[in-house]
Design an enzyme around this catalytic site. Structure first.
Site, short mmCIF file in Angstrom:
data_model
loop_
_atom_site.label_atom_id
_atom_site.label_comp_id
_atom_site.label_asym_id
_atom_site.label_seq_id
_atom_site.Cartn_x
_atom_site.Cartn_y
_atom_site.Cartn_z
N ASP A 1 0.85 -1.19 0.00
CA ASP A 1 0.00 0.00 0.00
C ASP A 1 0.88 1.24 0.00
O ASP A 1 1.89 1.32 0.70
CB ASP A 1 -0.92 -0.01 1.23
CG ASP A 1 -2.07 0.98 1.09
OD1 ASP A 1 -3.22 0.53 0.98
OD2 ASP A 1 -1.81 2.21 1.10
N ILE A 2 0.49 2.24 -0.77
CA ILE A 2 1.29 3.45 -0.92
C ILE A 2 1.26 4.30 0.36
O ILE A 2 2.20 5.08 0.61
CB ILE A 2 0.81 4.24 -2.16
CG1 ILE A 2 1.89 5.14 -2.70
CG2 ILE A 2 -0.47 5.01 -1.88
CD1 ILE A 2 1.60 5.66 -4.10
N ASN B 1 -12.89 -3.28 2.60
CA ASN B 1 -13.84 -2.17 2.71
C ASN B 1 -14.78 -2.21 1.51
O ASN B 1 -14.31 -2.34 0.36
CB ASN B 1 -13.09 -0.84 2.76
CG ASN B 1 -12.24 -0.71 4.01
OD1 ASN B 1 -12.64 -1.17 5.08
ND2 ASN B 1 -11.06 -0.12 3.88
N GLY C 1 -15.47 3.11 3.96
CA GLY C 1 -14.09 3.55 3.80
C GLY C 1 -13.45 3.15 2.50
O GLY C 1 -12.25 3.39 2.30
N GLN C 2 -14.21 2.52 1.59
CA GLN C 2 -13.60 2.17 0.30
C GLN C 2 -13.31 3.44 -0.49
O GLN C 2 -14.18 4.31 -0.63
CB GLN C 2 -14.54 1.25 -0.51
CG GLN C 2 -13.88 0.73 -1.79
CD GLN C 2 -14.74 -0.29 -2.54
OE1 GLN C 2 -15.87 -0.59 -2.15
NE2 GLN C 2 -14.18 -0.83 -3.61
N SER C 3 -12.08 3.55 -0.98
CA SER C 3 -11.69 4.73 -1.74
C SER C 3 -11.20 4.39 -3.14
O SER C 3 -11.16 5.24 -4.02
CB SER C 3 -10.61 5.53 -1.00
OG SER C 3 -9.46 4.73 -0.80
N HIS D 1 -10.27 -5.13 -3.40
CA HIS D 1 -8.95 -5.49 -2.87
C HIS D 1 -9.08 -5.92 -1.42
O HIS D 1 -9.95 -5.45 -0.70
CB HIS D 1 -7.97 -4.31 -2.99
CG HIS D 1 -8.51 -3.03 -2.45
ND1 HIS D 1 -9.43 -2.26 -3.15
CD2 HIS D 1 -8.30 -2.38 -1.29
CE1 HIS D 1 -9.74 -1.19 -2.44
NE2 HIS D 1 -9.08 -1.24 -1.29
N HIS E 1 -7.05 -5.88 2.11
CA HIS E 1 -5.92 -5.33 2.85
C HIS E 1 -5.35 -6.44 3.74
O HIS E 1 -6.11 -7.10 4.47
CB HIS E 1 -6.37 -4.20 3.78
CG HIS E 1 -6.89 -2.98 3.09
ND1 HIS E 1 -6.14 -1.84 2.93
CD2 HIS E 1 -8.10 -2.71 2.54
CE1 HIS E 1 -6.87 -0.91 2.32
NE2 HIS E 1 -8.07 -1.41 2.07
#
Ligand code: 5GP
Ligand code: ZN
Length: 112
Positions: free
Chosen positions: A30-31, A85, A91-93, A98, A100
């Site tokens: 994750d970035i 999410n 909270g899905q952006s 995907h 986590h």
């Protein structure tokens, strides 16, 4: 899908720290990590969210979990949390499904 960052990573058009790649699953760091280990496990197929999963995708969903387990084993993680999410309210952006994989610090319950 147009303008989807995870499709671009899967296609090699956007750089990422890739930790696993198979014909149908990719995993990368994750970035903006929320834990010392924070990896995203992503189907190559563009599914928007869990809400988008059809009967034909059930095996693929299982492969995401199995991939998370293999990565956790390979990295020697002693405990980890898998989170999906689903929907903006949760909270899905990024609207490409995907999982986590979070580990390396105390993970509290209930989550925030
Ligand atoms: P969500 O909020 O949708 O559950 O999670 C999206 C995650 O993707 C966030 O943790 C965010 O930091 C990560 N992310 C967003 N864009 C990129 C990107 O271009 N590269 C990587 N490696 N991670 C990203
Ligand atoms: Zn996508």
């Amino acid at each position: 899908m147009n303008n989807c960052p995870f499709c671009k990573i899967a296609a090699g058009e956007l750089p990422a720290a890739i930790v696993h790649r198979s014909p149908d699953v990719i995993a990368f760091r994750d970035i903006h990590p929320q834990a010392p280990t924070h990896i995203l496990i992503v189907p190559i197929k563009h599914l928007v969210s869990v809400d988008d999963v059809q009967a034909e995708d059930v095996q693929l969903m299982g492969r995401l979990i199995a991939t998370a387990k293999d990565i956790a084993r390979d990295l020697g993680l002693r405990g980890y949390r898998l989170v999906i999410n689903t929907g903006r309210e949760a909270g899905q952006s990024v609207f490409h499904l995907h999982v986590h994989l979070l580990s390396g610090r105390a993970l509290h319950w209930p989550p925030g």
